[in-house]
Design a protein around this motif. Structure first.
Motif, mmCIF file in Angstrom:
data_model
loop_
_atom_site.group_PDB
_atom_site.id
_atom_site.type_symbol
_atom_site.label_atom_id
_atom_site.label_comp_id
_atom_site.label_asym_id
_atom_site.label_seq_id
_atom_site.Cartn_x
_atom_site.Cartn_y
_atom_site.Cartn_z
ATOM 1 N N ALA A 79 39.686 53.280 95.994
ATOM 2 C CA ALA A 79 39.938 51.799 95.742
ATOM 3 C C ALA A 79 40.189 51.454 97.192
ATOM 4 C CB ALA A 79 41.377 51.906 94.754
ATOM 5 N N ARG A 80 40.882 52.243 98.072
ATOM 6 C CA ARG A 80 41.374 51.554 99.425
ATOM 7 C C ARG A 80 39.992 51.555 100.331
ATOM 8 N NH1 ARG A 80 45.240 55.674 101.943
ATOM 9 N NH2 ARG A 80 44.733 56.441 100.265
ATOM 10 N N VAL A 86 35.531 45.480 101.304
ATOM 11 C CA VAL A 86 35.149 44.020 101.279
ATOM 12 C C VAL A 86 36.032 43.142 102.119
ATOM 13 C CG1 VAL A 86 36.241 42.445 99.471
ATOM 14 C CG2 VAL A 86 35.266 44.449 98.579
ATOM 15 N N GLU A 87 36.975 43.689 102.873
ATOM 16 C CA GLU A 87 37.691 42.820 103.812
ATOM 17 C C GLU A 87 36.961 42.931 105.014
ATOM 18 O OE1 GLU A 87 41.301 45.029 104.478
ATOM 19 O OE2 GLU A 87 42.266 43.829 102.787
ATOM 20 N N ASN A 88 36.232 43.838 105.389
ATOM 21 C CA ASN A 88 35.441 43.821 106.541
ATOM 22 C C ASN A 88 34.253 42.960 106.341
ATOM 23 O OD1 ASN A 88 36.801 45.404 107.941
ATOM 24 N ND2 ASN A 88 36.241 47.387 107.421
ATOM 25 N N PHE A 92 33.149 39.762 108.500
ATOM 26 C CA PHE A 92 31.443 39.727 108.933
ATOM 27 C C PHE A 92 30.845 38.363 108.646
ATOM 28 C CE2 PHE A 92 26.929 40.454 108.572
ATOM 29 C CZ PHE A 92 26.741 40.784 109.841
ATOM 30 N N LEU A 93 30.892 38.102 107.323
ATOM 31 C CA LEU A 93 30.166 36.887 106.638
ATOM 32 C C LEU A 93 30.756 35.554 107.180
ATOM 33 C CD1 LEU A 93 29.662 38.201 103.047
ATOM 34 C CD2 LEU A 93 27.936 38.111 104.962
ATOM 35 N N HIS A 94 32.374 35.628 107.511
ATOM 36 C CA HIS A 94 32.682 34.367 108.026
ATOM 37 C C HIS A 94 33.008 34.074 109.317
ATOM 38 C CE1 HIS A 94 34.143 34.695 104.087
ATOM 39 N NE2 HIS A 94 33.709 33.364 103.967
ATOM 40 N N ARG A 95 32.095 34.937 110.370
ATOM 41 C CA ARG A 95 32.159 34.699 111.721
ATOM 42 C C ARG A 95 31.420 33.582 112.186
ATOM 43 N NH1 ARG A 95 30.645 40.526 114.356
ATOM 44 N NH2 ARG A 95 32.364 41.694 113.398
#
Length: 95
Positions: A79-80, A86-88, A92-95
């Motif tokens: 889960a971690r 997902v956080e990474n 990446f997608l919002h750069r």
């Protein structure tokens, strides 16, 4: 004490001390008295007399500690890993 072979080296057992009630009346003095015997080993075991009752060092009225809520689902390694992925990915997608 006995000696044992550990990874090809001979290692002696650490010394064990059994102080009497009289010797243990001042533990600090006892420890200072055995320091030279213990120093070559770097460690020892001291078994206090059965009659010894250590004094309470905590003030039960003032002692406390903070607890925290631990999310059980985050204890699982998978889960971690998913959460970290997902956080990474979002970063990446919002750069």
């Amino acid at each position: 004490g006995e000696a044992h072979a550990v990874e090809g080296r001979v290692v002696a057992d650490a010394p064990v001390f059994y102080p009497t009630t009289k010797e243990w009346a001042d533990p600090q003095h006892f420890i200072e008295g055995i320091a030279d015997q213990v120093r070559p080993y770097g460690i020892c075991k001291i078994v206090p007399p059965a009659s010894w009752k250590p004094p309470m060092q905590l003030d039960r009225e003032k002692f406390g500690f903070r607890t925290r809520v631990q999310q059980i689902n985050l204890l699982d390694g998978q889960a971690r890993l998913r959460l970290t992925f997902v956080e990474n990915l979002c970063r990446f997608l919002h750069r």
